[in-house]
Design an enzyme around this catalytic site. Sequence first.
Site, mmCIF file in Angstrom:
data_model
loop_
_atom_site.group_PDB
_atom_site.id
_atom_site.type_symbol
_atom_site.label_atom_id
_atom_site.label_comp_id
_atom_site.label_asym_id
_atom_site.label_seq_id
_atom_site.Cartn_x
_atom_site.Cartn_y
_atom_site.Cartn_z
ATOM 1 C CB VAL A 28 -0.420 -0.497 0.981
ATOM 2 C CG1 VAL A 28 -1.938 0.876 1.569
ATOM 3 C CG2 VAL A 28 -2.015 -0.851 0.976
ATOM 4 C CB THR A 87 -7.336 -2.384 7.439
ATOM 5 O OG1 THR A 87 -7.452 -2.858 5.335
ATOM 6 C CG2 THR A 87 -8.458 -3.154 7.048
ATOM 7 C CD GLU A 147 -5.771 2.723 -1.075
ATOM 8 O OE1 GLU A 147 -4.953 3.641 -1.007
ATOM 9 O OE2 GLU A 147 -5.877 2.306 -1.834
ATOM 10 N N GLY A 188 -7.747 -15.855 -0.287
ATOM 11 C CA GLY A 188 -6.609 -15.885 0.412
ATOM 12 C C GLY A 188 -5.805 -14.671 0.755
ATOM 13 C CB CYS A 217 -6.664 -7.556 2.666
ATOM 14 S SG CYS A 217 -5.927 -6.649 2.369
ATOM 15 C CE LYS A 273 -4.841 -9.736 -5.708
ATOM 16 N NZ LYS A 273 -6.107 -9.043 -5.887
HETATM 17 N N1 LIG Z 1 -2.080 -5.678 0.538
HETATM 18 C C1 LIG Z 1 -2.801 -4.793 0.068
HETATM 19 O O1 LIG Z 1 -3.767 -5.219 -1.403
HETATM 20 C C2 LIG Z 1 -3.523 -3.676 1.042
HETATM 21 C C3 LIG Z 1 -4.838 -3.210 0.359
HETATM 22 C C4 LIG Z 1 -5.738 -2.294 0.748
HETATM 23 C C5 LIG Z 1 -5.303 -2.079 2.582
HETATM 24 N N2 LIG Z 1 -4.560 -2.549 3.212
HETATM 25 C C6 LIG Z 1 -3.671 -2.930 4.127
HETATM 26 O O2 LIG Z 1 -2.928 -1.920 4.064
HETATM 27 C C7 LIG Z 1 -2.162 -1.964 5.026
HETATM 28 C C8 LIG Z 1 -0.145 -2.204 4.883
HETATM 29 O O3 LIG Z 1 -0.429 -3.689 4.637
HETATM 30 P P1 LIG Z 1 0.122 -4.072 3.096
HETATM 31 O O4 LIG Z 1 -0.298 -5.084 2.373
HETATM 32 O O5 LIG Z 1 1.236 -2.671 2.744
HETATM 33 O O6 LIG Z 1 1.511 -3.705 4.554
HETATM 34 P P2 LIG Z 1 2.928 -4.536 3.590
HETATM 35 O O7 LIG Z 1 3.708 -6.139 4.687
HETATM 36 O O8 LIG Z 1 3.930 -5.023 2.833
HETATM 37 O O9 LIG Z 1 4.535 -3.073 4.437
HETATM 38 C C9 LIG Z 1 4.188 -3.312 6.112
HETATM 39 C C10 LIG Z 1 5.460 -1.956 5.635
HETATM 40 O O10 LIG Z 1 5.885 -1.554 6.978
HETATM 41 C C11 LIG Z 1 6.754 -1.482 7.976
HETATM 42 N N3 LIG Z 1 6.423 -0.589 8.738
HETATM 43 C C12 LIG Z 1 6.022 -1.150 9.971
HETATM 44 N N4 LIG Z 1 6.081 -1.050 11.082
HETATM 45 C C13 LIG Z 1 6.430 0.797 10.455
HETATM 46 C C14 LIG Z 1 7.364 1.586 11.193
HETATM 47 N N5 LIG Z 1 7.065 2.019 13.186
HETATM 48 N N6 LIG Z 1 8.123 2.323 10.623
HETATM 49 C C15 LIG Z 1 8.783 2.447 9.263
HETATM 50 N N7 LIG Z 1 8.109 1.460 9.009
HETATM 51 C C16 LIG Z 1 7.134 0.100 9.481
HETATM 52 C C17 LIG Z 1 7.486 -2.690 6.867
HETATM 53 O O11 LIG Z 1 8.159 -3.490 7.147
HETATM 54 C C18 LIG Z 1 7.139 -2.839 5.963
HETATM 55 O O12 LIG Z 1 8.139 -3.064 5.066
HETATM 56 C C19 LIG Z 1 -2.856 -2.872 6.438
HETATM 57 O O13 LIG Z 1 -2.969 -2.749 7.446
HETATM 58 C C20 LIG Z 1 -3.200 -3.854 4.868
HETATM 59 O O14 LIG Z 1 -4.559 -4.624 5.565
HETATM 60 C C21 LIG Z 1 -3.540 -3.613 1.921
#
Ligand SMILES: NC(=O)c1ccc[n+]([C@@H]2O[C@H](COP(=O)([O-])OP(=O)(O)OC[C@H]3O[C@@H](n4cnc5c(N)ncnc54)[C@H](O)[C@@H]3O)[C@@H](O)[C@H]2O)c1
Length: 432
Positions: free
Chosen positions: A11, A122, A151, A260, A263, A324
């Site tokens: 994200v 989220t 998002e 899976g 999310c 996916k």
């Molecule tokens: N992946 C998706 O398709 C998607 C879609 C919509 C919403 N979301 C939501 O968005 C959020 C992020 O998801 P994601 O898939 O991008 O996660 P991710 O695990 O890919 O990335 C999270 C990043 O945050 C970093 N991080 C954690 N704590 C930190 C801190 N204190 N300071 C700096 N960096 C830090 C981690 O090192 C990691 O690189 C989640 O809540 C998820 O539910 C994800």
Amino acid sequence: MKICMIGVGYVGLVSGACFADLGNTVYCVDKDKEKIDMLNKGKIPIYEPGLNEIVNKNYLSKRLKFTTDLATAIKSSDIIFICVGTPTSKKNKSANLQYVFKAANDIARHINKFKIIVTKSTVPISTGDKIEKIIFKKRKKRLFEVVSNPEFLREGEAIRDFRFPDRIVVGSNNKKVTRKLESLYDPLIKKGAVFFVTNRRGAEMIKYASNAFLATKISYINEIANLCEKTGVNIEDISIAMGLDKRIGSRFLRAGPAYGGSCFPKDTKAITVTGDLFKTDLSIIKSVIKSNTERKILLIKRIEKILSNNIKNKKIAILGVTFKPNTDDMRESSSLLIIPFLERKGAIVNYYDPSGKKKEFSKLSKVFFCKDIYETCKNSDLIIIHTEWDEFKTIDFKKLSKNRKFKIYDMRNLYSPKKMKKMGFSYYSVGR
Ligand SMILES: NC(=O)c1ccc[n+]([C@@H]2O[C@H](COP(=O)([O-])OP(=O)(O)OC[C@H]3O[C@@H](n4cnc5c(N)ncnc54)[C@H](O)[C@@H]3O)[C@@H](O)[C@H]2O)c1
């Protein structure tokens, strides 16, 4: 505008790069130094079509910056997006908010002037209130406003989803702050996105309610597929005809493996915990979680049945292991259950995924990554199509082996059962 993204995952990186592409200066901050170093060398840590080009273009124009220096990034920005992970807690099924709260504490330490703090992660209903409290404890003077802006992008389609969202949801009661976000998103609003404003808890709820609903749709059609298998009905006909009803819609209505990804599994669990917390039994979502868990077992049982309960020493080819297509994300993929199970039962498993080798299987001694479809399927007893990558849609099965004794289990219904039968293959699919 000057923006800071905390967390450079699926994200944070996609939305950060796309915000930069809209002309903003974006500081992408991650605690993972290796990731930041990679990005500064022009390497993209995730598989997301089209991302490479946008990142490189905006990095070169100096609008997109990658750093571990949170203090400078916060001080230099007007808007701070929290994009860290919110995985399922190990203790219960709720969202683990330690990364979000750590980010809030870090923000509190470095605020120097008024900032808009936006949760893109989220997060359960009322998390915004907690973030506000954390920051207010350290910064008595009100130098900030906490807003929710969940998002909705999908991995594999993330760039398109960011650029052409159906809606942009903002949760805030502060009109000035809402207007600022509206102007940030203005280029997307002009292209037709609806800018929807509600209160902060409302925005937090919208994200969970949407994901739980989509998960319900998938589980629903998967259960109907189970019934189709028993009654000689073709699930594809059911999906198409149901989808033509505008009240239902055709998307997320295709039968296949259990849902899976990063999310749906975690968000369905987390919302039921919130429901329990507020003494509201979300029984439909609880059934969806149960149905999805059972689906993984059901798939395994089907494989056993196809191989007449004789898995030992069988050569099994798995095409696609991600949850996916067009992503490298393995989180909660059915393959994480299927492949170790087959190995435990004595099978030799070859797998191929266009997004590359997976560390998740590296400790399994009889599981091997292959470089393409043909190497994977060579001399196989069973070929399983697990993920719907485009290149699996046009396999020349006749070319795979002269000996046509292998069986095919197409978990994505990519081929026609009639045609496959005509060509002499033992072909199994889902709900037909
Ligand atoms: N992946 C998706 O398709 C998607 C879609 C919509 C919403 N979301 C939501 O968005 C959020 C992020 O998801 P994601 O898939 O991008 O996660 P991710 O695990 O890919 O990335 C999270 C990043 O945050 C970093 N991080 C954690 N704590 C930190 C801190 N204190 N300071 C700096 N960096 C830090 C981690 O090192 C990691 O690189 C989640 O809540 C998820 O539910 C994800």
